[in-house]
Design a protein around this motif. Structure first.
Motif: not given
Length: 114
Positions: A24-49
Motif C-alpha cells: 500500500v502506497a503511503e500517499a494513497d493512505l494519506l488521501a483517505l484521511d483516515g476513513e476506515r472502510e476506505a483503508v480496508i478497501d485500499t489494503i485489500a486492493r493493493a495486497t490482493g486479499m
C-alpha cells in the motif's frame, strides 16, 4: 487503539500502516484521511486479499498498542510536551536555576586531561 485516535493522528498512522502492508502506497493512505472502510478497501486492493481478510487483519493490528513511531511522530510534538508536564512534581519550577547541582561554575577540564 481506538479508530478515532488513529484518525486524529492519521498522517503518523498512515506511515505505520504503509510499513505494515508494504504493498500500500503511503500517499494513497494519506488521501483517505483516515476513513476506515476506505483503508480496508485500499489494503485489500493493493495486497490482493479479500476485503473481509483485510478488515480482519486491520482489526488485529488495531488491537495492539500504539506504535512508538506514532507516539513520537513530529506531528505530536506539542501534545507530547503538554503531556510531559504531568511528570513535574507539584510546586517545582521547571525553569528554576540548577545551582543546586553545584557544577555550573566549575570549568570543564581541558581536552585530554583529568
Amino acid at each position: 487503539m481506538d479508530w478515532t485516535e488513529i484518525r486524529a493522528d492519521w498522517p503518523a498512522y498512515a506511515r505505520v500502516i504503509a510499513q505494515r502492508w508494504p504493498e500500500v502506497a503511503e500517499a494513497d493512505l494519506l488521501a483517505l484521511d483516515g476513513e476506515r472502510e476506505a483503508v480496508i478497501d485500499t489494503i485489500a486492493r493493493a495486497t490482493g486479499m479479500e476485503r473481509t481478510v483485510a478488515g480482519a487483519e486491520l482489526v488485529e493490528w488495531q488491537m495492539g498498542e500504539p506504535p512508538v513511531d506514532v507516539l513520537m511522530d513530529e506531528t505530536r510534538d506539542n501534545a507530547n510536551i503538554r503531556e510531559s508536564a504531568r511528570h513535574i512534581p507539584e510546586g517545582e519550577d521547571p525553569l528554576a536555576d540548577d545551582d543546586a547541582f553545584g557544577d555550573e561554575r566549575v570549568p570543564d577540564p581541558p581536552m585530554g586531561r583529568d
